[in-house]
Design a protein around this motif. Structure first.
Motif, PDB file in Angstrom:
ATOM      1  N   CYS A  76      73.634  65.885  19.998  1.00 14.11           N
ATOM      2  CA  CYS A  76      72.404  65.798  20.778  1.00 14.11           C
ATOM      3  C   CYS A  76      71.749  64.453  20.511  1.00 14.11           C
ATOM      4  O   CYS A  76      72.116  63.732  19.592  1.00 14.11           O
ATOM      5  N   SER A  91      68.150  66.367  24.016  1.00 13.93           N
ATOM      6  CA  SER A  91      69.165  66.828  24.962  1.00 13.93           C
ATOM      7  C   SER A  91      70.434  67.140  24.181  1.00 13.93           C
ATOM      8  O   SER A  91      70.991  66.271  23.519  1.00 13.93           O
ATOM      9  N   ASN A  93      74.144  67.870  24.330  1.00 14.41           N
ATOM     10  CA  ASN A  93      75.280  67.688  25.221  1.00 14.41           C
ATOM     11  C   ASN A  93      76.458  68.579  24.868  1.00 14.41           C
ATOM     12  O   ASN A  93      77.289  68.856  25.723  1.00 14.41           O
ATOM     13  N   TYR A 133      72.198  71.786  27.480  1.00 17.36           N
ATOM     14  CA  TYR A 133      72.898  71.651  28.752  1.00 17.36           C
ATOM     15  C   TYR A 133      74.173  72.480  28.695  1.00 17.36           C
ATOM     16  O   TYR A 133      75.054  72.228  27.877  1.00 17.36           O
TER      17      TYR A 133
END
Length: 163
Positions: A76, A91, A93, A133
């Motif tokens: 992240c 975020s 990933n 995500y």
């Protein structure tokens, strides 16, 4: 960040010597995802891996190890909000559990501990929000149940159209 549980599961930040094993792990995860038809780029992976080493205040790579085997990997980074000021948004990933461990009690512990490591890091970096995500195209219902049990709420969805 290093924690060993009673089942000898070690959760810690990746270090430079983990790069080859982490790359192989990420490649395997990539190949079984909806993105598997896209050639894996070792160069791109190495670029992001290096950021976890060079800028640990903005990038996190965390691994789950047991008896010398990598059972999980997460990545992240700290960013912001596209049209806002001052937001600190993490975020995520990738959170991936090794295929042999998936669907087992151990695999659940690996996933849970990787998520906890990401959340702990985000708190230590004064993040406002962590976005996971989920776009691998695999195990969508199980992944949804997992995150909802942790108190996460759906914020929309990832939609893809193969062209």
């Amino acid at each position: 960040m290093q924690a060993v549980s009673d089942d000898h599961l070690l959760i810690s930040r990746v270090v430079k010597r983990d790069q080859d094993a982490a790359r192989a792990f990420a490649k395997a995860a990539h190949e079984e995802s909806i993105f598997g038809q896209i050639p894996f780029s070792a160069e791109k992976f190495d670029h992001f891996f290096q950021k976890t080493i060079d800028a640990p205040e903005r990038n996190l790579g965390v691994k789950a190890m047991r008896d010398g085997d990598m059972l999980g990997l997460a990545h992240c980074y700290m960013g912001g909000y596209l049209i806002g000021e001052g937001a600190r948004v993490v975020s995520v990933n990738m959170i991936n559990v090794a295929k042999p461990a998936r669907g087992t009690f151990l695999g659940g512990k690996v996933a849970l501990k990787l998520v906890r490591a990401v959340l702990d890091w985000a708190k230590s970096q004064d993040a406002h929000l962590v976005l996971f995500y989920v776009s691998a195209g695999e195990h969508i219902a199980k992944t949804d149940r997992f995150f909802r049990k942790l108190g996460a709420v759906g914020l929309g969805g990832n939609y893809g159209v193969l062209v």
